[in-house]
Design an enzyme around this catalytic site. Structure first.
Site, PDB file in Angstrom:
ATOM      1  CG  HIS A  21      -3.657 -41.229   7.617  1.00 24.96           C
ATOM      2  ND1 HIS A  21      -4.285 -41.813   8.703  1.00 24.96           N
ATOM      3  CD2 HIS A  21      -2.536 -41.940   7.403  1.00 24.96           C
ATOM      4  CE1 HIS A  21      -3.565 -42.826   9.124  1.00 24.96           C
ATOM      5  NE2 HIS A  21      -2.497 -42.945   8.346  1.00 24.96           N
TER       6      HIS A  21
ATOM      7  CG  HIS B 113       0.706 -42.709   4.114  1.00 26.88           C
ATOM      8  ND1 HIS B 113       1.689 -42.421   5.037  1.00 26.88           N
ATOM      9  CD2 HIS B 113      -0.227 -43.440   4.784  1.00 26.88           C
ATOM     10  CE1 HIS B 113       1.366 -42.958   6.213  1.00 26.88           C
ATOM     11  NE2 HIS B 113       0.208 -43.589   6.084  1.00 26.88           N
TER      12      HIS B 113
ATOM     13  N   GLY C  39      -1.808 -51.914   8.995  1.00 26.21           N
ATOM     14  CA  GLY C  39      -0.745 -51.111   9.591  1.00 26.21           C
ATOM     15  C   GLY C  39      -1.171 -49.698   9.936  1.00 26.21           C
ATOM     16  CD  GLN C  40      -6.494 -46.505  10.279  1.00 29.47           C
ATOM     17  OE1 GLN C  40      -7.200 -47.493  10.066  1.00 29.47           O
ATOM     18  NE2 GLN C  40      -6.967 -45.267  10.275  1.00 29.47           N
TER      19      GLN C  40
ATOM     20  CG  ASP D  66       4.464 -39.195   7.706  1.00 28.54           C
ATOM     21  OD1 ASP D  66       3.447 -39.894   7.521  1.00 28.54           O
ATOM     22  OD2 ASP D  66       5.268 -39.398   8.659  1.00 28.54           O
ATOM     23  CB  ILE D  67       6.144 -36.298  12.026  1.00 25.06           C
ATOM     24  CG1 ILE D  67       6.965 -35.434  12.950  1.00 25.06           C
ATOM     25  CG2 ILE D  67       5.959 -37.707  12.559  1.00 25.06           C
ATOM     26  CD1 ILE D  67       6.268 -35.128  14.269  1.00 25.06           C
TER      27      ILE D  67
HETATM   28  P1  AMP Z   1      -0.435 -44.994   9.438  1.00 34.68           P
HETATM   29  O1  AMP Z   1       0.580 -45.987   9.910  1.00 34.68           O
HETATM   30  O2  AMP Z   1      -0.910 -45.244   8.051  1.00 34.68           O
HETATM   31  O3  AMP Z   1      -1.564 -44.816  10.431  1.00 34.68           O
HETATM   32  O4  AMP Z   1       0.352 -43.619   9.327  1.00 34.68           O
HETATM   33  C1  AMP Z   1       0.386 -42.638  10.303  1.00 34.68           C
HETATM   34  C2  AMP Z   1       1.406 -41.648   9.844  1.00 34.68           C
HETATM   35  O5  AMP Z   1       1.250 -40.471  10.590  1.00 34.68           O
HETATM   36  C3  AMP Z   1       2.868 -42.105  10.016  1.00 34.68           C
HETATM   37  O6  AMP Z   1       3.532 -42.090   8.753  1.00 34.68           O
HETATM   38  C4  AMP Z   1       3.443 -41.079  10.980  1.00 34.68           C
HETATM   39  O7  AMP Z   1       4.784 -40.758  10.709  1.00 34.68           O
HETATM   40  C5  AMP Z   1       2.514 -39.895  10.781  1.00 34.68           C
HETATM   41  N1  AMP Z   1       2.414 -38.991  11.913  1.00 34.68           N
HETATM   42  C6  AMP Z   1       2.167 -39.312  13.203  1.00 34.68           C
HETATM   43  N2  AMP Z   1       2.133 -38.201  13.959  1.00 34.68           N
HETATM   44  C7  AMP Z   1       2.349 -37.159  13.134  1.00 34.68           C
HETATM   45  C8  AMP Z   1       2.432 -35.744  13.310  1.00 34.68           C
HETATM   46  N3  AMP Z   1       2.289 -35.167  14.514  1.00 34.68           N
HETATM   47  N4  AMP Z   1       2.693 -34.968  12.225  1.00 34.68           N
HETATM   48  C9  AMP Z   1       2.851 -35.527  11.006  1.00 34.68           C
HETATM   49  N5  AMP Z   1       2.767 -36.853  10.766  1.00 34.68           N
HETATM   50  C10 AMP Z   1       2.531 -37.661  11.814  1.00 34.68           C
END
Ligand code: AMP
Ligand code: ZN
Length: 114
Positions: A100, A102, A93-94, A30-31
């Site tokens: 995906h 986590h 909170g998506q 995760d970024i």
């Molecule tokens: P959600 O809130 O469950 O939709 O989580 C989306 C997740 O994607 C968040 O934890 C972000 O930090 C992660 N995210 C968004 N863009 C990227 C990216 N380019 N590379 C890695 N993780 C990302």
């Protein structure tokens, strides 16, 4: 999905720190990590979230969990424990509309989450 950032990660348009890849799924860090270990496992096929799971595509979910088991063992966090979360829709909170999971670990996680 041409405007989906996770589809862009899958096709290499956006870089990622890959941990695992096969023909069905991709795992990458995760970024914006919320724990010492925080990675995501995504299906390569665009599925918005669990609401789009059907009899035809549900196999991917068990595959994701097998991959999670392997990666967490490889990272050495399986015995201490970790958390698997998938956020669905607005109340969940998506923020990225590509299903995906986590995986958070490497510290004591509080419950319930916010
Ligand atoms: P959600 O809130 O469950 O939709 O989580 C989306 C997740 O994607 C968040 O934890 C972000 O930090 C992660 N995210 C968004 N863009 C990227 C990216 N380019 N590379 C890695 N993780 C990302
Ligand atoms: Zn996508």
């Amino acid at each position: 999905m041409s405007d989906c950032i996770f589809c862009k990660i899958i096709n290499g348009e956006i870089p990622s720190e890959k941990l695992y890849e096969d023909d069905k799924v991709l795992a990458f860090n995760d970024i914006n990590p919320e724990a010492p270990v925080h990675f995501l496992v995504i299906p390569k096929k665009h599925i918005k979230n669990i609401n789009e799971i059907t009899e035809e595509n549900s196999e991917i979910v068990s595959h994701v969990f097998k991959v999670i088991k392997k990666i967490t063992q490889d990272l050495g966090i399986s015995e201490d424990g970790y958390r698997v979360v998938t956020n669905i829709g607005q109340n969940g909170g998506q923020t990225v509309g590509h299903m995906h999971f986590h995986i958070l670990g490497g510290r004591n996680l509080v419950w319930p989450p916010g």
